[in-house]
Scaffold this motif. Structure first.
Motif, PDB file in Angstrom:
ATOM      1  N   ILE A  31       0.577  -0.817  -0.112  1.00  0.00           N
ATOM      2  CA  ILE A  31       0.007   0.134   0.272  1.00  0.00           C
ATOM      3  C   ILE A  31       0.770   1.395   0.223  1.00  0.00           C
ATOM      4  O   ILE A  31       1.676   1.575   0.774  1.00  0.00           O
ATOM      5  N   THR A  32       0.712   1.873  -0.730  1.00  0.00           N
ATOM      6  CA  THR A  32       1.158   3.066  -1.042  1.00  0.00           C
ATOM      7  C   THR A  32       0.250   4.520  -0.623  1.00  0.00           C
ATOM      8  O   THR A  32      -0.229   4.416   0.278  1.00  0.00           O
ATOM      9  N   LYS A  33       1.835   5.919  -0.146  1.00  0.00           N
ATOM     10  CA  LYS A  33       0.623   7.128   0.334  1.00  0.00           C
ATOM     11  C   LYS A  33       0.026   7.678  -0.929  1.00  0.00           C
ATOM     12  O   LYS A  33      -1.368   8.277  -0.353  1.00  0.00           O
ATOM     13  N   GLN A  34      -0.128   7.066  -1.308  1.00  0.00           N
ATOM     14  CA  GLN A  34      -1.285   7.947  -2.563  1.00  0.00           C
ATOM     15  C   GLN A  34      -2.605   6.608  -3.137  1.00  0.00           C
ATOM     16  O   GLN A  34      -3.513   6.874  -2.631  1.00  0.00           O
ATOM     17  N   ASN A  35      -2.354   5.576  -2.223  1.00  0.00           N
ATOM     18  CA  ASN A  35      -3.065   4.659  -2.349  1.00  0.00           C
ATOM     19  C   ASN A  35      -4.279   4.660  -1.467  1.00  0.00           C
ATOM     20  O   ASN A  35      -5.566   5.503  -1.125  1.00  0.00           O
ATOM     21  N   LEU A  36      -2.938   5.661   0.178  1.00  0.00           N
ATOM     22  CA  LEU A  36      -4.285   6.252   1.036  1.00  0.00           C
ATOM     23  C   LEU A  36      -5.167   7.532   0.999  1.00  0.00           C
ATOM     24  O   LEU A  36      -5.755   7.305   1.110  1.00  0.00           O
ATOM     25  N   TYR A  37      -4.374   8.572   0.195  1.00  0.00           N
ATOM     26  CA  TYR A  37      -5.182   9.672  -0.155  1.00  0.00           C
ATOM     27  C   TYR A  37      -5.753   9.074  -1.039  1.00  0.00           C
ATOM     28  O   TYR A  37      -7.227   9.661  -0.478  1.00  0.00           O
ATOM     29  N   GLU A  38      -5.724   8.386  -1.601  1.00  0.00           N
ATOM     30  CA  GLU A  38      -7.346   8.641  -3.098  1.00  0.00           C
ATOM     31  C   GLU A  38      -8.478   7.485  -2.097  1.00  0.00           C
ATOM     32  O   GLU A  38      -9.125   7.572  -1.745  1.00  0.00           O
ATOM     33  N   TRP A  39      -7.755   6.660  -0.970  1.00  0.00           N
ATOM     34  CA  TRP A  39      -8.824   5.598  -0.263  1.00  0.00           C
ATOM     35  C   TRP A  39     -10.250   6.728   0.864  1.00  0.00           C
ATOM     36  O   TRP A  39     -10.717   6.564   0.824  1.00  0.00           O
ATOM     37  N   ARG A  40      -8.420   7.948   1.298  1.00  0.00           N
ATOM     38  CA  ARG A  40      -9.594   9.490   2.069  1.00  0.00           C
ATOM     39  C   ARG A  40     -10.374  10.256   1.330  1.00  0.00           C
ATOM     40  O   ARG A  40     -11.607  10.423   1.988  1.00  0.00           O
ATOM     41  N   ILE A  41      -9.967  10.830  -0.044  1.00  0.00           N
ATOM     42  CA  ILE A  41     -10.494  11.433  -0.649  1.00  0.00           C
ATOM     43  C   ILE A  41     -12.103  10.407  -1.181  1.00  0.00           C
ATOM     44  O   ILE A  41     -12.970  11.774  -1.713  1.00  0.00           O
ATOM     45  N   GLY A  42     -11.921   9.499  -2.004  1.00  0.00           N
ATOM     46  CA  GLY A  42     -13.471   9.256  -2.229  1.00  0.00           C
ATOM     47  C   GLY A  42     -14.067   7.140  -1.633  1.00  0.00           C
ATOM     48  O   GLY A  42     -14.315   7.318  -2.369  1.00  0.00           O
ATOM     49  N   GLY A  43     -12.764   6.868  -2.181  1.00  0.00           N
ATOM     50  CA  GLY A  43     -11.978   5.406  -1.667  1.00  0.00           C
ATOM     51  C   GLY A  43     -13.460   4.994  -0.911  1.00  0.00           C
ATOM     52  O   GLY A  43     -13.866   4.318  -1.633  1.00  0.00           O
ATOM     53  N   PHE A  44     -13.264   4.996  -0.245  1.00  0.00           N
ATOM     54  CA  PHE A  44     -13.172   4.932   1.042  1.00  0.00           C
ATOM     55  C   PHE A  44     -15.304   4.489   0.769  1.00  0.00           C
ATOM     56  O   PHE A  44     -15.936   4.109   0.851  1.00  0.00           O
ATOM     57  N   ALA A  45     -15.725   6.551   0.326  1.00  0.00           N
ATOM     58  CA  ALA A  45     -17.044   6.611   0.175  1.00  0.00           C
ATOM     59  C   ALA A  45     -17.654   5.899  -0.742  1.00  0.00           C
ATOM     60  O   ALA A  45     -18.749   5.358  -0.622  1.00  0.00           O
TER      61      ALA A  45
END
Length: 91
Positions: A31-45
């Motif tokens: 898992i990368t920093k980019q993965n976490l960022y994308e998850w936080r800004i909309g991936g989780f929703a």
């Protein structure tokens, strides 16, 4: 391995169940920093909305099966009769 500055990525990538999922579904890529960022800004929703939609679909399928049994497989016939009576009514 890329880190987020607080060790979250290092910790997350060390969790055994995470390693299993990464190996099985993502070719073992960490898992990368980019993965976490994308998850936080909309991936989780988006993931959460998909899970809710699937749960609602399962519930509707269950209810549809119950209605089919209750109407002896003639649900559409019953609905057509109700709709025709409603639209034919002068009230």
């Amino acid at each position: 391995m890329e880190d987020d500055g607080c060790g979250l990525l290092s910790w997350l990538n060390q969790v055994p169940v995470v390693q299993t999922v990464l190996a099985r579904d993502f070719g073992g890529s960490a898992i990368t920093k980019q993965n976490l960022y994308e998850w936080r800004i909309g991936g989780f929703a988006a993931w959460q909305a998909r899970r809710e939609t699937l749960a609602q679909a399962r519930e509707l399928m269950s209810e549809a099966a119950e209605l089919t049994v209750a109407t002896e497989g003639k649900l559409t016939d019953h609905l057509a009769t109700v709709a025709a009576a409603r639209y034919a009514s002068p009230w």
